[in-house]
Write a protein that holds these residues in place. Structure first.
Motif, PDB file in Angstrom:
ATOM      1  N   PRO A  73      -4.819  31.058  10.814  1.00 44.04           N
ATOM      2  CA  PRO A  73      -4.247  30.792  11.691  1.00 44.04           C
ATOM      3  C   PRO A  73      -5.057  29.287  11.982  1.00 44.04           C
ATOM      4  CG  PRO A  73      -6.007  31.863  11.522  1.00 44.04           C
ATOM      5  CD  PRO A  73      -5.561  31.722  10.632  1.00 44.04           C
ATOM      6  N   GLU A  74      -5.714  28.262  10.660  1.00 42.18           N
ATOM      7  CA  GLU A  74      -6.652  26.798  10.616  1.00 42.18           C
ATOM      8  C   GLU A  74      -5.612  26.162  10.640  1.00 42.18           C
ATOM      9  OE1 GLU A  74     -10.841  27.081   9.807  1.00 42.18           O
ATOM     10  OE2 GLU A  74      -9.940  29.033   8.865  1.00 42.18           O
ATOM     11  N   ARG A  75      -4.366  26.613   9.643  1.00 36.31           N
ATOM     12  CA  ARG A  75      -3.698  25.568   9.275  1.00 36.31           C
ATOM     13  C   ARG A  75      -2.405  25.296  10.188  1.00 36.31           C
ATOM     14  NH1 ARG A  75       1.237  27.181   6.594  1.00 36.31           N
ATOM     15  NH2 ARG A  75       2.320  25.292   5.551  1.00 36.31           N
ATOM     16  N   TYR A  76      -2.169  26.706  11.424  1.00 32.02           N
ATOM     17  CA  TYR A  76      -1.533  25.894  12.869  1.00 32.02           C
ATOM     18  C   TYR A  76      -1.560  25.768  12.856  1.00 32.02           C
ATOM     19  CZ  TYR A  76       2.101  29.303   9.206  1.00 32.02           C
ATOM     20  OH  TYR A  76       2.349  29.396   8.476  1.00 32.02           O
ATOM     21  N   ILE A  77      -3.185  25.861  13.890  1.00 33.93           N
ATOM     22  CA  ILE A  77      -3.402  24.476  14.499  1.00 33.93           C
ATOM     23  C   ILE A  77      -3.153  23.553  14.357  1.00 33.93           C
ATOM     24  CG2 ILE A  77      -6.205  24.159  15.892  1.00 33.93           C
ATOM     25  CD1 ILE A  77      -6.841  27.484  15.167  1.00 33.93           C
ATOM     26  N   ASN A  78      -3.725  22.908  13.290  1.00 34.51           N
ATOM     27  CA  ASN A  78      -3.749  21.566  13.076  1.00 34.51           C
ATOM     28  C   ASN A  78      -1.914  20.885  13.351  1.00 34.51           C
ATOM     29  OD1 ASN A  78      -6.166  20.696  12.127  1.00 34.51           O
ATOM     30  ND2 ASN A  78      -5.801  22.164  10.011  1.00 34.51           N
ATOM     31  N   VAL A  85      -1.467  20.993  23.487  1.00 33.57           N
ATOM     32  CA  VAL A  85      -1.556  22.774  23.479  1.00 33.57           C
ATOM     33  C   VAL A  85      -3.070  22.945  24.621  1.00 33.57           C
ATOM     34  CG1 VAL A  85      -2.057  22.998  21.091  1.00 33.57           C
ATOM     35  CG2 VAL A  85      -3.765  22.661  21.345  1.00 33.57           C
ATOM     36  N   ASP A  86      -2.457  24.292  25.291  1.00 36.83           N
ATOM     37  CA  ASP A  86      -3.663  25.003  25.788  1.00 36.83           C
ATOM     38  C   ASP A  86      -4.473  25.825  25.290  1.00 36.83           C
ATOM     39  OD1 ASP A  86      -1.933  22.953  28.181  1.00 36.83           O
ATOM     40  OD2 ASP A  86      -0.397  24.449  27.844  1.00 36.83           O
ATOM     41  N   TYR A  87      -3.743  27.075  25.336  1.00 34.31           N
ATOM     42  CA  TYR A  87      -4.241  28.663  24.693  1.00 34.31           C
ATOM     43  C   TYR A  87      -3.691  28.885  23.643  1.00 34.31           C
ATOM     44  CZ  TYR A  87      -5.407  29.168  29.926  1.00 34.31           C
ATOM     45  OH  TYR A  87      -5.718  28.442  31.194  1.00 34.31           O
ATOM     46  N   ILE A  88      -4.225  28.715  22.913  1.00 29.05           N
ATOM     47  CA  ILE A  88      -4.262  29.712  21.380  1.00 29.05           C
ATOM     48  C   ILE A  88      -5.013  30.563  20.687  1.00 29.05           C
ATOM     49  CG2 ILE A  88      -4.131  29.361  18.809  1.00 29.05           C
ATOM     50  CD1 ILE A  88      -4.927  25.717  19.612  1.00 29.05           C
ATOM     51  N   ALA A  89      -3.915  31.707  20.848  1.00 24.69           N
ATOM     52  CA  ALA A  89      -4.084  32.956  20.464  1.00 24.69           C
ATOM     53  C   ALA A  89      -4.289  33.237  18.801  1.00 24.69           C
ATOM     54  CB  ALA A  89      -3.128  34.007  21.138  1.00 24.69           C
ATOM     55  N   VAL A  90      -5.113  34.009  18.330  1.00 23.63           N
ATOM     56  CA  VAL A  90      -5.969  34.208  16.661  1.00 23.63           C
ATOM     57  C   VAL A  90      -5.790  35.591  17.460  1.00 23.63           C
ATOM     58  CG1 VAL A  90      -6.027  31.438  16.381  1.00 23.63           C
ATOM     59  CG2 VAL A  90      -8.088  32.654  17.174  1.00 23.63           C
ATOM     60  N   HIS A  91      -5.483  35.614  15.417  1.00 21.08           N
ATOM     61  CA  HIS A  91      -5.924  36.915  15.161  1.00 21.08           C
ATOM     62  C   HIS A  91      -7.593  37.808  14.330  1.00 21.08           C
ATOM     63  CE1 HIS A  91      -2.365  39.886  16.468  1.00 21.08           C
ATOM     64  NE2 HIS A  91      -2.447  38.992  16.806  1.00 21.08           N
ATOM     65  N   TYR A  92      -8.100  38.645  14.973  1.00 22.46           N
ATOM     66  CA  TYR A  92      -9.134  39.689  14.672  1.00 22.46           C
ATOM     67  C   TYR A  92      -8.790  39.627  13.375  1.00 22.46           C
ATOM     68  CZ  TYR A  92     -13.339  42.179  14.479  1.00 22.46           C
ATOM     69  OH  TYR A  92     -14.464  42.645  13.158  1.00 22.46           O
ATOM     70  N   GLU A  93      -7.693  40.063  12.432  1.00 18.83           N
ATOM     71  CA  GLU A  93      -7.635  40.423  11.204  1.00 18.83           C
ATOM     72  C   GLU A  93      -7.318  39.342  10.305  1.00 18.83           C
ATOM     73  OE1 GLU A  93      -5.294  42.976  14.748  1.00 18.83           O
ATOM     74  OE2 GLU A  93      -5.725  40.726  13.602  1.00 18.83           O
ATOM     75  N   ALA A  94      -7.080  38.546  10.946  1.00 20.60           N
ATOM     76  CA  ALA A  94      -6.818  37.175  10.207  1.00 20.60           C
ATOM     77  C   ALA A  94      -7.561  36.270  10.190  1.00 20.60           C
ATOM     78  CB  ALA A  94      -5.877  35.842  10.462  1.00 20.60           C
ATOM     79  N   MET A  95      -9.244  36.110  10.798  1.00 25.37           N
ATOM     80  CA  MET A  95     -10.253  35.168  10.902  1.00 25.37           C
ATOM     81  C   MET A  95     -10.905  35.686  10.082  1.00 25.37           C
ATOM     82  SD  MET A  95     -10.384  33.615  14.980  1.00 25.37           S
ATOM     83  CE  MET A  95     -10.594  35.331  15.390  1.00 25.37           C
ATOM     84  N   ASP A  96     -11.816  34.683   8.820  1.00 25.01           N
ATOM     85  CA  ASP A  96     -13.071  35.162   8.213  1.00 25.01           C
ATOM     86  C   ASP A  96     -14.302  34.318   9.565  1.00 25.01           C
ATOM     87  OD1 ASP A  96     -11.370  36.236   5.570  1.00 25.01           O
ATOM     88  OD2 ASP A  96     -11.687  34.348   5.030  1.00 25.01           O
ATOM     89  N   ASN A  97     -14.312  33.674  10.117  1.00 26.18           N
ATOM     90  CA  ASN A  97     -14.696  32.820  10.351  1.00 26.18           C
ATOM     91  C   ASN A  97     -14.923  32.374  11.782  1.00 26.18           C
ATOM     92  OD1 ASN A  97     -17.654  31.117  11.446  1.00 26.18           O
ATOM     93  ND2 ASN A  97     -17.159  30.314   9.429  1.00 26.18           N
ATOM     94  N   PRO A  98     -14.757  33.509  13.019  1.00 28.67           N
ATOM     95  CA  PRO A  98     -14.342  33.512  14.152  1.00 28.67           C
ATOM     96  C   PRO A  98     -14.982  32.813  14.867  1.00 28.67           C
ATOM     97  CG  PRO A  98     -14.247  35.777  13.207  1.00 28.67           C
ATOM     98  CD  PRO A  98     -15.263  35.171  12.685  1.00 28.67           C
ATOM     99  N   LYS A  99     -16.204  31.865  14.338  1.00 27.24           N
ATOM    100  CA  LYS A  99     -16.939  31.090  14.910  1.00 27.24           C
ATOM    101  C   LYS A  99     -16.644  29.584  14.767  1.00 27.24           C
ATOM    102  CE  LYS A  99     -21.175  28.940  16.107  1.00 27.24           C
ATOM    103  NZ  LYS A  99     -22.598  29.175  15.466  1.00 27.24           N
TER     104      LYS A  99
END
Length: 224
Positions: A73-78, A85-99
């Motif tokens: 997700p971090e690559r695509y956020i960039n 961007v307004d809201y970005i939904a990121v998956h729990y399953e794809a995050m090693d470090n959600p914070k």
């Protein structure tokens, strides 16, 4: 019960006539666009890149929820942050470090949304993560394929998420995404969802206008 809110799934819109499709959504009671990006790894299909997203942001002032059904997700956020961007939904399953991911989203000026696949139940950190986000996006089908039936376990997950949020006096709402139509929406609403992503079987059902379909969905929910 919370007032139902609706988003329009861009992947179900008429991409070949996008200007008119955008206008139809803007003239309806839908609150925002839901824009899926699937990378072929998180799920075995590809949906929407940045070209259509840029067009929507350039030609509409309606908010967009960017749903990143991706493994990185971090690559695509960039990539998307440069377009607004307004809201970005990121998956729990794809995050090693959600914070870290949430902080990255906020640094772009957007608000994070916590997303879960249909088969993923809330874990012990659900409440902590949910309270850092605008809402929780719960898929009720696998991302990327229209016409799927809602997974029964996904409804139970919504019910459990809603119970956790309610018992802890959290104002965070739950969004249901996948096969939302007049046959399913009341069940999803009663389970605890208050935001609904409309697609081919509901909001964009053939034979009626988008606003007529939306009015039927609202009527079916029975909110007063």
């Amino acid at each position: 019960m919370l007032k139902p809110v609706f988003s329009a799934s861009v992947s179900c819109m008429d991409i070949g006539n996008l200007a008119a499709a955008i206008k139809e959504v803007e003239c309806s009671a839908a609150a925002f666009f839901h824009y899926d990006v699937v990378d072929g790894k998180f799920n075995k299909c590809y949906i929407l890149g940045d070209t259509v997203y840029r067009y929507i942001k350039k030609n509409s002032k309606m908010p967009v929820e960017l749903h990143l059904a991706v493994e990185d997700p971090e690559r695509y956020i960039n990539i998307f942050s440069g377009y607004g961007v307004d809201y970005i939904a990121v998956h729990y399953e794809a995050m090693d470090n959600p914070k870290r991911v949430f902080q990255m989203i906020r640094s772009t000026g957007a608000v994070p949304v916590l997303a879960y696949r249909a088969e993923t139940p809330p874990d012990g950190d659900f409440l902590t993560l949910a309270n850092q986000c605008a809402w929780v996006l719960k898929l009720t089908v696998n991302p990327g394929f229209s016409g799927q039936q809602i997974q029964a376990k996904a409804i139970e997950h919504i019910r459990l998420m809603a119970e956790i949020l309610r018992n802890n006096h959290s104002p965070v709402r739950i969004q249901a995404d996948g096969n939302v139509n007049c046959r399913t929406i009341k069940t999803l609403y009663e389970a605890g969802a208050a935001i609904f992503t409309g697609g081919t079987s509901g909001l964009f059902k053939q034979g009626q206008s988008l606003q007529q379909n939306l009015a039927q969905l609202i009527c079916t929910v029975g909110y007063k």
